[in-house]
Design a protein around this motif. Structure first.
Motif, PDB file in Angstrom:
ATOM      1  N   LEU A 133      60.425  31.122   3.231  1.00 56.85           N
ATOM      2  CA  LEU A 133      59.784  29.865   4.129  1.00 56.85           C
ATOM      3  C   LEU A 133      58.358  29.692   3.576  1.00 56.85           C
ATOM      4  O   LEU A 133      57.780  28.667   3.240  1.00 56.85           O
ATOM      5  CB  LEU A 133      59.680  30.246   5.563  1.00 56.85           C
ATOM      6  N   LEU A 250      60.843  20.686   6.747  1.00 60.86           N
ATOM      7  CA  LEU A 250      61.713  21.795   6.991  1.00 60.86           C
ATOM      8  C   LEU A 250      62.525  22.011   8.027  1.00 60.86           C
ATOM      9  O   LEU A 250      61.932  21.906   9.298  1.00 60.86           O
ATOM     10  CB  LEU A 250      60.862  23.205   6.589  1.00 60.86           C
ATOM     11  N   GLN A 252      65.466  24.087  10.500  1.00 59.15           N
ATOM     12  CA  GLN A 252      66.210  25.209  10.783  1.00 59.15           C
ATOM     13  C   GLN A 252      67.648  24.927  10.899  1.00 59.15           C
ATOM     14  O   GLN A 252      67.988  24.239  11.632  1.00 59.15           O
ATOM     15  CB  GLN A 252      65.720  25.909  11.766  1.00 59.15           C
ATOM     16  N   TRP A 257      67.156  27.601   6.254  1.00 58.46           N
ATOM     17  CA  TRP A 257      66.224  26.351   6.252  1.00 58.46           C
ATOM     18  C   TRP A 257      66.756  25.415   5.096  1.00 58.46           C
ATOM     19  O   TRP A 257      67.081  25.586   4.052  1.00 58.46           O
ATOM     20  CB  TRP A 257      65.173  26.571   5.921  1.00 58.46           C
TER      21      TRP A 257
END
Length: 335
Positions: A133, A250, A252, A257
């Protein structure tokens, strides 16, 4: 220190988990347990053949304890960690760092000045997914908005201690597990707002339901909002998380992701290699082979400042401005 002798404080779920993880590692062994609960304490002591102590003070002072693993309620993190550091013993500490900002600041200063390891057990520091991430965030420009929403069913779906404000603080302090990774990604906060509502609060500090909201503005730009409702009428827990950045969003998902771009394309982030365990990292740090704990302490302290700033804002109303010197201001009034 060939084999690190560990003293464990606590006998709840996290204590059992840490005991199992450390017992499977080379280079350490459990030598003592301190627990307030006579039933769970006796069970855990019997499982690992450990002497059971009633008070953590006795455990910290033992000559056969080289390092201390703290798995207790939030209100006792500061005192136990401080006493251990003053005794020159490294500390593995469940998050949050402390129940009060002053306690957290004092712990950070003490650990740094003595060079004694203080590892706060935020899992992101060893997470391959978080590393993945961070790499994605670094290529997408500035943050516009981070959003987190969690809905949790009634009692039994979360530890009962969560519903005791005296022992563990407000649910906004539990947001630290989500605040920490965002501070790691986007830096410190300049302001924080908070809202808190509790149903069934009694004089003992226990309650039936809660709704907590935290909003922050990051010094480097962008805002984040967290909302958590717990003890509510819902069949299963639900969670949503989004990071909206200049170059994409982004999202989840259950499996990781996904990145959504301005042209409507979406793709999953490539998998990242798993990291080491927190317990293994701690042993490496105690042996002096790594010193990640030093920089991670800044992030852990900032996460606590945000959570407790939200508590103060919820009590008094308005926006709390977080000073770099540790002060807070509400409507220009220094606190």
């Amino acid at each position: 220190m060939d084999s690190i002798r560990l003293g464990l404080v606590g006998s709840g779920g996290m204590a059992r988990s840490r005991a199992g993880a450390f017992s499977e590692l080379q280079g350490c062994r459990l030598t003592a347990l301190a627990a307030r609960n006579p039933r769970t304490g006796a069970e855990l002591a019997r499982q690992y053949c450990l002497p059971l102590l009633g008070g953590w003070e006795d455990l910290v002072g033992r000559s056969d304890v080289d390092a201390v693993v703290v798995c207790t309620s939030n209100d006792s993190h500061g005192p136990i960690a401080r006493a251990s550091l003053e005794a020159g013993k490294p500390v593995f500490l469940e998050y949050p760092l402390a129940r009060h900002v002053d306690d957290g600041t004092a712990l950070v200063e003490l650990a740094r000045s003595t060079g004694t390891v203080l590892r706060v057990a935020h899992p992101e520091v060893v997470s391959g997914a978080h590393r993945q991430l961070r790499e994605a965030v670094g290529s997408l420009g500035g943050l516009l908005l981070a959003l987190f929403v969690r809905l949790t069913p009634g009692r039994g779906a979360r530890p009962e201690v969560l519903f005791n404000i005296h022992a563990s603080g407000p649910p906004s302090l539990f947001f630290v597990y989500q605040v920490f990774p965002l501070v790691d990604l986007f830096g410190p906060a300049s302001w924080v707002e908070g809202y808190a509502h509790y149903d069934g609060m009694d004089n003992a500090g226990t309650y039936e339901r809660f709704v907590n909201r935290v909003a922050v503005g990051f010094t480097g730009g962008g805002t984040a909002e967290w909302t958590w409702a717990g003890g509510i009428s819902i069949g299963n827990a639900e969670q949503v998380q989004r990071f909206v950045l200049e170059g994409g969003t982004l999202i989840q998902m259950d499996a990781g992701w996904r990145l959504s771009s301005a042209d409507g394309k979406e793709f999953s982030l490539p998998p990242s290699a798993p990291g080491t365990s927190l317990e293994s990292l701690f042993l490496e740090e105690v042996h002096g082979r790594r010193d990640d704990w030093r920089s991670d302490l800044d992030t852990a302290l900032e996460a606590v400042r945000i959570g407790l700033g939200a508590e103060e804002a919820a009590k008094r109303g308005g926006r709390i401005h977080l000073g770099t010197d540790g002060t807070s201001r509400l409507n220009g009034d220094v606190r």
